[in-house]
Motif scaffolding. Structure first.
Motif, PDB file in Angstrom:
ATOM      1  N   UNK A  64       0.808  -1.220   0.000  1.00  0.00           N
ATOM      2  CA  UNK A  64       0.000   0.000   0.000  1.00  0.00           C
ATOM      3  C   UNK A  64       0.845   1.276   0.000  1.00  0.00           C
ATOM      4  N   UNK A  65       2.152   1.104   0.064  1.00  0.00           N
ATOM      5  CA  UNK A  65       3.080   2.237   0.030  1.00  0.00           C
ATOM      6  C   UNK A  65       2.841   3.212   1.185  1.00  0.00           C
ATOM      7  N   UNK A  66       2.783   2.666   2.394  1.00  0.00           N
ATOM      8  CA  UNK A  66       2.568   3.505   3.575  1.00  0.00           C
ATOM      9  C   UNK A  66       3.631   3.243   4.647  1.00  0.00           C
ATOM     10  N   UNK A  71      -7.068  11.142  -5.177  1.00  0.00           N
ATOM     11  CA  UNK A  71      -7.057  10.141  -4.111  1.00  0.00           C
ATOM     12  C   UNK A  71      -8.078   9.047  -4.387  1.00  0.00           C
ATOM     13  N   UNK A  72      -9.253   9.436  -4.918  1.00  0.00           N
ATOM     14  CA  UNK A  72     -10.273   8.444  -5.270  1.00  0.00           C
ATOM     15  C   UNK A  72      -9.765   7.481  -6.336  1.00  0.00           C
ATOM     16  N   UNK A  73      -9.099   8.049  -7.335  1.00  0.00           N
ATOM     17  CA  UNK A  73      -8.537   7.233  -8.411  1.00  0.00           C
ATOM     18  C   UNK A  73      -7.497   6.254  -7.857  1.00  0.00           C
ATOM     19  N   UNK A  74      -6.647   6.715  -6.964  1.00  0.00           N
ATOM     20  CA  UNK A  74      -5.622   5.855  -6.370  1.00  0.00           C
ATOM     21  C   UNK A  74      -6.258   4.717  -5.572  1.00  0.00           C
ATOM     22  N   UNK A  75      -7.286   5.056  -4.785  1.00  0.00           N
ATOM     23  CA  UNK A  75      -7.951   4.034  -3.974  1.00  0.00           C
ATOM     24  C   UNK A  75      -8.618   2.987  -4.857  1.00  0.00           C
ATOM     25  N   UNK A  76      -9.251   3.424  -5.945  1.00  0.00           N
ATOM     26  CA  UNK A  76      -9.950   2.465  -6.794  1.00  0.00           C
ATOM     27  C   UNK A  76      -8.982   1.585  -7.587  1.00  0.00           C
ATOM     28  N   UNK A  77      -7.841   2.129  -7.979  1.00  0.00           N
ATOM     29  CA  UNK A  77      -6.817   1.296  -8.614  1.00  0.00           C
ATOM     30  C   UNK A  77      -6.317   0.248  -7.624  1.00  0.00           C
ATOM     31  N   UNK A  78      -6.204   0.665  -6.375  1.00  0.00           N
ATOM     32  CA  UNK A  78      -5.788  -0.254  -5.327  1.00  0.00           C
ATOM     33  C   UNK A  78      -6.839  -1.359  -5.129  1.00  0.00           C
ATOM     34  N   UNK A  98      -6.583  -3.834  -7.929  1.00  0.00           N
ATOM     35  CA  UNK A  98      -5.436  -4.729  -7.755  1.00  0.00           C
ATOM     36  C   UNK A  98      -5.700  -5.776  -6.680  1.00  0.00           C
ATOM     37  N   UNK A  99      -6.309  -5.341  -5.574  1.00  0.00           N
ATOM     38  CA  UNK A  99      -6.637  -6.264  -4.493  1.00  0.00           C
ATOM     39  C   UNK A  99      -7.559  -7.369  -5.001  1.00  0.00           C
ATOM     40  N   UNK A 100      -8.511  -6.977  -5.824  1.00  0.00           N
ATOM     41  CA  UNK A 100      -9.464  -7.939  -6.371  1.00  0.00           C
ATOM     42  C   UNK A 100      -8.838  -8.852  -7.417  1.00  0.00           C
ATOM     43  N   UNK A 101      -8.148  -8.257  -8.388  1.00  0.00           N
ATOM     44  CA  UNK A 101      -7.644  -9.039  -9.519  1.00  0.00           C
ATOM     45  C   UNK A 101      -6.397  -9.846  -9.173  1.00  0.00           C
ATOM     46  N   UNK A 102      -5.468  -9.255  -8.427  1.00  0.00           N
ATOM     47  CA  UNK A 102      -4.198  -9.931  -8.150  1.00  0.00           C
ATOM     48  C   UNK A 102      -4.261 -10.804  -6.904  1.00  0.00           C
ATOM     49  N   UNK A 103      -4.994 -10.340  -5.876  1.00  0.00           N
ATOM     50  CA  UNK A 103      -5.077 -11.102  -4.627  1.00  0.00           C
ATOM     51  C   UNK A 103      -6.303 -12.003  -4.568  1.00  0.00           C
ATOM     52  N   UNK A 104      -7.271 -11.757  -5.456  1.00  0.00           N
ATOM     53  CA  UNK A 104      -8.482 -12.570  -5.454  1.00  0.00           C
ATOM     54  C   UNK A 104      -9.436 -12.256  -4.322  1.00  0.00           C
ATOM     55  N   UNK A 161     -15.836  -1.961 -10.903  1.00  0.00           N
ATOM     56  CA  UNK A 161     -16.395  -3.246 -10.488  1.00  0.00           C
ATOM     57  C   UNK A 161     -16.643  -4.166 -11.683  1.00  0.00           C
ATOM     58  N   UNK A 162     -16.908  -5.434 -11.395  1.00  0.00           N
ATOM     59  CA  UNK A 162     -17.305  -6.387 -12.425  1.00  0.00           C
ATOM     60  C   UNK A 162     -18.792  -6.267 -12.733  1.00  0.00           C
TER      61      UNK A 162
END
Length: 250
Positions: A129-131, A176-183, A186-192, A208-209
């Motif tokens: 999350x780069x924090x 910030x909204x764009x960053x959160x939604x990209x995150x 990624x959480x959905x697609x890469x981590x499942x 969303x799907x």
């Protein structure tokens, strides 16, 4: 596999107000579903029922095609929520008297997870999350977008089956909204990670799907993303224009 299924969900308040009226839908494993609708349509009520924060007046919520969490007693429900469900809210719900690191690891501390495992999960999450630079800071020392990343880290540190998000970008600027939604993507697609999100924002919903639309407590329509995000965004706008109301005037 159906990770969560609602069957005949009604929510009726004390004055006879029907917030949800016979809601039936399925949330599949690794799916990303957004819920939209005008204010008062029942969006947040549905999310709160699905994550066990409030009980429906009638109906069932079946998890993993097995157990109905509506039948859980309070103790069993609390254990299930702490172990399996992550929640992210518009107002973050972070604790001001704790620093960022302690806010993130709080769910594992409450579950008495050993410190080695806590540190392993924390290290991976803060890098993802780069924090890393925020861990020793207090809540008032970080921006809105950073607070939301911290809230997401706290929700993810338990490795939830489902991540519930109620207006997660509602108090953020566009970047910030764009960053959160990209995150989230990624959480959905890469981590499942399966995601169930309430939003007013059609741009946010377009990540969303599938988008489920509520109106006056009933499912009004739903649209699927497919391969063309631009077309999906247009379909979302089209449905919102039919929904009408002050929230969706184009």
């Amino acid at each position: 596999m159906n990770l969560l299924e609602t069957k005949g969900i009604y929510k009726i308040y004390s004055k006879g107000e029907i917030a949800l009226n016979n809601i039936n839908f399925r949330l599949e494993d690794k799916e990303f579903v957004a819920v939209m609708g005008p204010s008062g349509s029942g969006k947040s009520t549905l999310l709160n029922i699905c994550c066990g924060m409030i009980k429906p007046s009638v109906g069932s919520i079946i998890l993993n095609e097995k157990e109905d969490i509506v039948k859980y007693n309070d103790e069993k429900l609390n254990i299930y929520r702490r172990s399996n469900l992550g929640c992210v809210f518009q107002d973050f719900k972070l604790l001001d008297y704790l620093n960022i690191q302690d806010n993130i690891i709080l769910p594992l501390t409450l579950e008495k997870v050993n410190i080695k495992e806590i540190n392993r999960r924390l290290k991976w999450l803060v890098e993802y999350l780069n924090i890393e630079d925020l861990l020793k800071k207090k809540i008032f020392e970080v921006s809105g977008g950073e607070k939301q990343r911290v809230a997401i880290a706290r929700a993810l540190i338990i490795n939830p089956q489902i991540l519930f998000a109620d207006e997660p970008t509602g108090s953020l600027d566009f970047k910030s909204s764009q960053d959160v939604m990209k995150l989230f993507s990624n959480i959905n697609k890469k981590n499942g990670t399966t995601i169930f999100m309430v939003t007013h924002d059609p741009y946010v919903a377009s990540f969303a799907d599938r988008v489920l639309f509520l109106r006056d407590g009933v499912i009004y329509n739903e649209v699927y993303r497919g391969d063309n995000k631009g077309l999906f965004y247009k379909e979302i706008l089209d449905v919102l224009s039919f929904l009408g109301g002050r929230d969706y005037e184009f």
